[in-house]
Design a protein around this motif. Structure first.
Motif, PDB file in Angstrom:
ATOM      1  N   ASP A 139       0.596  -1.202   0.178  1.00 49.61           N
ATOM      2  CA  ASP A 139       0.009   0.061  -0.159  1.00 49.61           C
ATOM      3  C   ASP A 139       0.810   1.347  -0.024  1.00 49.61           C
ATOM      4  O   ASP A 139       1.976   1.128   0.090  1.00 49.61           O
ATOM      5  CB  ASP A 139      -0.992  -0.219   1.188  1.00 49.61           C
ATOM      6  CG  ASP A 139      -0.227   0.090   2.539  1.00 49.61           C
ATOM      7  OD1 ASP A 139       0.877   0.533   2.522  1.00 49.61           O
ATOM      8  OD2 ASP A 139      -0.943  -0.328   3.606  1.00 49.61           O
ATOM      9  N   GLY A 140       0.307   2.308   0.103  1.00 57.43           N
ATOM     10  CA  GLY A 140       0.821   3.751   0.051  1.00 57.43           C
ATOM     11  C   GLY A 140       1.847   3.981   1.212  1.00 57.43           C
ATOM     12  O   GLY A 140       2.637   4.779   1.241  1.00 57.43           O
ATOM     13  N   GLY A 440      -5.185  16.699  -0.909  1.00 56.01           N
ATOM     14  CA  GLY A 440      -6.439  16.084  -1.577  1.00 56.01           C
ATOM     15  C   GLY A 440      -6.150  14.845  -2.386  1.00 56.01           C
ATOM     16  O   GLY A 440      -6.376  14.143  -3.471  1.00 56.01           O
ATOM     17  N   LEU A 441      -5.245  14.003  -1.464  1.00 53.37           N
ATOM     18  CA  LEU A 441      -4.995  12.610  -1.887  1.00 53.37           C
ATOM     19  C   LEU A 441      -5.519  11.638  -0.749  1.00 53.37           C
ATOM     20  O   LEU A 441      -4.916  11.122   0.103  1.00 53.37           O
ATOM     21  CB  LEU A 441      -3.178  12.207  -1.823  1.00 53.37           C
ATOM     22  CG  LEU A 441      -2.609  13.061  -2.992  1.00 53.37           C
ATOM     23  CD1 LEU A 441      -1.320  13.183  -2.687  1.00 53.37           C
ATOM     24  CD2 LEU A 441      -2.817  12.620  -4.450  1.00 53.37           C
ATOM     25  N   PRO A 442      -6.855  11.512  -0.719  1.00 54.20           N
ATOM     26  CA  PRO A 442      -7.850  10.836   0.416  1.00 54.20           C
ATOM     27  C   PRO A 442      -7.172   9.404   0.526  1.00 54.20           C
ATOM     28  O   PRO A 442      -7.356   8.731   1.615  1.00 54.20           O
ATOM     29  CB  PRO A 442      -9.037  11.068   0.221  1.00 54.20           C
ATOM     30  CG  PRO A 442      -9.114  11.389  -1.545  1.00 54.20           C
ATOM     31  CD  PRO A 442      -8.065  11.923  -1.616  1.00 54.20           C
ATOM     32  N   GLN A 443      -7.190   8.543  -0.573  1.00 54.57           N
ATOM     33  CA  GLN A 443      -6.905   7.183  -0.718  1.00 54.57           C
ATOM     34  C   GLN A 443      -5.352   6.919   0.280  1.00 54.57           C
ATOM     35  O   GLN A 443      -5.275   6.037   0.982  1.00 54.57           O
ATOM     36  CB  GLN A 443      -7.042   6.588  -1.762  1.00 54.57           C
ATOM     37  CG  GLN A 443      -6.688   5.054  -2.068  1.00 54.57           C
ATOM     38  CD  GLN A 443      -7.656   4.469  -1.131  1.00 54.57           C
ATOM     39  OE1 GLN A 443      -8.834   4.429  -1.279  1.00 54.57           O
ATOM     40  NE2 GLN A 443      -7.253   3.781  -0.145  1.00 54.57           N
ATOM     41  N   THR A 444      -4.648   7.928  -0.343  1.00 53.14           N
ATOM     42  CA  THR A 444      -3.237   7.511   0.369  1.00 53.14           C
ATOM     43  C   THR A 444      -3.648   7.877   2.032  1.00 53.14           C
ATOM     44  O   THR A 444      -2.689   7.348   2.779  1.00 53.14           O
ATOM     45  CB  THR A 444      -2.099   8.519  -0.232  1.00 53.14           C
ATOM     46  OG1 THR A 444      -2.163   8.230  -1.840  1.00 53.14           O
ATOM     47  CG2 THR A 444      -0.624   8.282   0.205  1.00 53.14           C
ATOM     48  N   ALA A 445      -4.100   9.076   2.150  1.00 53.53           N
ATOM     49  CA  ALA A 445      -4.307   9.432   3.551  1.00 53.53           C
ATOM     50  C   ALA A 445      -5.022   8.310   4.428  1.00 53.53           C
ATOM     51  O   ALA A 445      -4.577   7.956   5.474  1.00 53.53           O
ATOM     52  CB  ALA A 445      -4.925  10.712   3.644  1.00 53.53           C
ATOM     53  N   LEU A 446      -6.053   7.695   3.726  1.00 49.02           N
ATOM     54  CA  LEU A 446      -6.735   6.544   4.385  1.00 49.02           C
ATOM     55  C   LEU A 446      -5.732   5.510   4.709  1.00 49.02           C
ATOM     56  O   LEU A 446      -5.586   4.615   5.729  1.00 49.02           O
ATOM     57  CB  LEU A 446      -7.723   5.975   3.713  1.00 49.02           C
ATOM     58  CG  LEU A 446      -9.328   6.874   3.778  1.00 49.02           C
ATOM     59  CD1 LEU A 446     -10.174   5.922   2.759  1.00 49.02           C
ATOM     60  CD2 LEU A 446      -9.715   6.361   5.070  1.00 49.02           C
ATOM     61  N   ASP A 447      -4.867   4.880   3.724  1.00 47.36           N
ATOM     62  CA  ASP A 447      -3.865   3.991   4.045  1.00 47.36           C
ATOM     63  C   ASP A 447      -2.892   4.518   5.125  1.00 47.36           C
ATOM     64  O   ASP A 447      -2.804   3.333   6.113  1.00 47.36           O
ATOM     65  CB  ASP A 447      -2.828   3.769   2.711  1.00 47.36           C
ATOM     66  CG  ASP A 447      -3.459   3.189   1.754  1.00 47.36           C
ATOM     67  OD1 ASP A 447      -4.429   2.702   1.872  1.00 47.36           O
ATOM     68  OD2 ASP A 447      -2.886   3.287   0.268  1.00 47.36           O
ATOM     69  N   CYS A 448      -2.616   5.526   5.243  1.00 50.83           N
ATOM     70  CA  CYS A 448      -1.737   6.119   6.266  1.00 50.83           C
ATOM     71  C   CYS A 448      -2.430   5.942   7.634  1.00 50.83           C
ATOM     72  O   CYS A 448      -2.028   5.368   8.828  1.00 50.83           O
ATOM     73  CB  CYS A 448      -1.156   7.528   6.215  1.00 50.83           C
ATOM     74  SG  CYS A 448       0.058   7.835   4.957  1.00 50.83           S
TER      75      CYS A 448
END
Length: 561
Positions: A139-140, A440-448
């Motif tokens: 993942d990210g 504005g990178l919510p999917q990467t934020a969710l991974d974190c």
């Protein structure tokens, strides 16, 4: 014969023969310590299964490439911290591949094993080398840790293998968030007289889980060790068994032998994985609450002039138990006091920066004004020290981004550098999540945030991390999921205004106006000065499409301009 697709980790001790030849007794002690305190617990905690042991190397199977890589990185990071002074330094090479594996009697073979073994042999000491198949499954939060190594020709492997490499992490970058005089707990490896492999493996897994959870609290550091000279507390556990019945007997003692906690947890070997998770969660919670209460009582009874820098730092960390104005104010006050006594204290500096930048984000303007000059000094110190402490990279980049000195691309690069250097640090994960949300990178934020919660699920940061997750869901247009996440957070902290803002805006976007207005009333009860213009004026706000939709939702819910 059993055939399966698995993530295969191959690990080998560098210079094993030479180290044994120089001092076999010291090397055997180091090897036993490696197995009991580093390799075994980390592998078991990530649900790995050792299928082959060669004395100086291991083959381990995982059902998940993410677990295999996370475990490999944790082992290498732990080894980079150094070992016992009377034992030789152990370094390892690790390779990971995703492929077919065949198990037959006491042996394991197949493409997955062959490629993993060749990757390990080609790796540099201290590094983790993975195939393209593994890298594509990450993942990210893990991908930034690896550099593209290109196509490698591996011995006896027909086709070139595209390889990704995480190089050796220098010791300076694996520094603990706590200073040497900070609060420490030694987690003794869980002992058991049961020689069944699955029971031994379960004992290792519980050891690794509990140590990892305790170490991710910000105010105490944990190490797996039978005896740690600097540890104030020691957690001792014994796993008893009778058939499939299990009982874990636990005792928490301090360095003078005083017993602070005695408890036992019963389970069943048939539900080993679920019981492992339950033990990790329940036991960690009991231990942390016991130590928290004991240390808070001790500090409250000390006169102010007698508080040391370590005491002030601990008070600053404990104040973050509550993510509100009073808690942030306490963090700032005690961190500042610690830095007046010891200006170069890393853990206090980190807490001071967290407190100040959180005050900016929350709009506590009077606190910002009071500490602004000192915050400038703290930031300059962080710029000098960020090579030693990966977590400092983020506040430095945050300040540069919102002062206009760094572009969004430069800010993103800084976040990825921090992830690369500290992919197992929940603080770094949480702040990177906030940063990716702002970009504005919510999917990467969710991974974190998901990884931060997994690593730091017993920390007072959980409400903040859930708020970050809810923000990411809102940006993705998943308003019902944002509300659900906010409700989970409100069960932990009803005063965290972020949850009320997001609930109001999400209900408004869903057209549920009565619920939106009710959520706005809850928000204004807790933050009576909140307005649209106040939100826009806060540090970190940007006129993105998601933020415009957020403010539109709050207007619909009734928040004044």
């Amino acid at each position: 014969m059993k055939r399966q697709l698995a993530a295969v980790l191959a690990a080998d001790i560098c210079d094993y023969s030479r180290l044994m030849g120089e001092d076999s007794e010291a090397m055997l002690r180091a090897l036993r310590r490696l197995r009991a305190e580093v390799f075994g617990p980390n592998i078991a905690s990530h649900h790995g299964r050792i299928v082959k042991s060669m004395g100086d190397g291991w083959i381990v199977l995982f059902s998940s490439a993410v677990d295999a890589v996370s475990s490999a990185m944790r082992v290498q990071d732990r080894l980079a911290e150094g070992g016992h002074p009377d034992e030789p330094e152990i370094r390892m090479r690790v390779g990971v591949h995703l492929g077919d594996v065949v198990e037959e009697e006491d042996d394991v073979f197949g493409d997955g094993v062959n490629v993993a073994a060749r990757l390990e042999q080609a790796a540099a000491p201290g590094s983790v080398t993975v195939s393209e198949a593994v890298y594509g499954s990450l993942d990210g939060t893990l991908r930034p840790s690896f550099d593209d190594g290109g196509a490698w020709e591996l011995k006896n492997i027909e086709r070139p293998v595209h390889v990704w490499v995480r190089g050796e992490i220098p010791k300076a970058t694996t520094a603990s968030r706590t200073n040497s005089d900070g609060l420490k707990i030694a987690v003794a490896p869980v002992a058991t007289a049961d020689d069944r492999h699955e029971v031994q493996e379960l004992a290792d897994a519980i050891t690794g889980d509990v140590a990892a959870f305790l170490d991710a609290t910000m105010w105490i550091s944990a190490v797996i060790s039978q005896s740690e000279a600097n540890a104030k507390y020691v957690l001792q556990s014994y796993l008893r068994s009778s058939g499939d019945r299990l009982r874990l007997e636990v005792k928490l003692v301090d360095r003078v032998g005083r017993v602070w906690l005695k408890t036992k947890l019963d389970g069943n070997l048939l539900d080993a994985f679920d019981w492992q998770d339950l033990v990790g969660e329940n036991l960690t919670g009991q231990v942390l609450q016991t130590i928290f209460d004991a240390e808070q009582s001790r500090l409250n009874n000390l006169p102010e002039p007698e508080l040391t820098a370590a005491d002030h730092t601990l008070q600053a960390a404990l104040a973050l138990e509550r993510w509100d104005r009073q808690g942030i104010e306490g963090t700032l006050a005690h961190a500042a006091s610690a830095l007046e006594i010891e200006p170069d204290r890393l853990d206090a500096l980190g807490l001071a920066l967290i407190g100040f930048q959180t005050s900016q984000s929350f709009g506590f303007q009077d606190l910002c004004n009071h500490y602004r000059k000192r915050a400038e000094q703290w930031l300059e110190a962080a710029k000098r020290l960020h090579i030693q402490q990966p977590a400092f990279e983020i506040p430095v980049a945050w300040a540069a981004r919102f002062d206009g000195a760094a572009t969004p691309l430069e800010y993103r690069s800084a976040l990825e550098r921090a992830l690369r250097r500290a992919s197992s640090d929940f603080v770094v994960m949480a702040y990177c999540g906030l940063g990716f949300n702002s970009l504005g990178l919510p999917q990467t934020a969710l991974d974190c945030f998901r990884k931060a919660i997994k690593l730091g699920q017993h920390t007072p940061w959980r409400p903040m991390m859930l708020g970050g997750m809810a923000t990411a869901y809102f940006q993705m247009g998943r308003f019902e999921k944002a509300i659900q996440t906010c409700d989970e957070g409100l069960a932990l902290n009803t005063n965290y205004a972020t949850f009320h803002r997001l609930r109001a805006a999400s209900y408004a976007q869903l057209g549920q106006l009565d619920k939106a207005r009710a959520a706005c009333v809850e928000l204004l009860d807790r933050a009576p000065d909140e307005t649209i213009s106040v939100i826009r004026s806060r540090a970190g706000y940007a006129d993105t499409d998601a933020n415009k939709k957020f403010l539109d939702g709050l207007r619909i819910a009734g928040l004044p301009e």
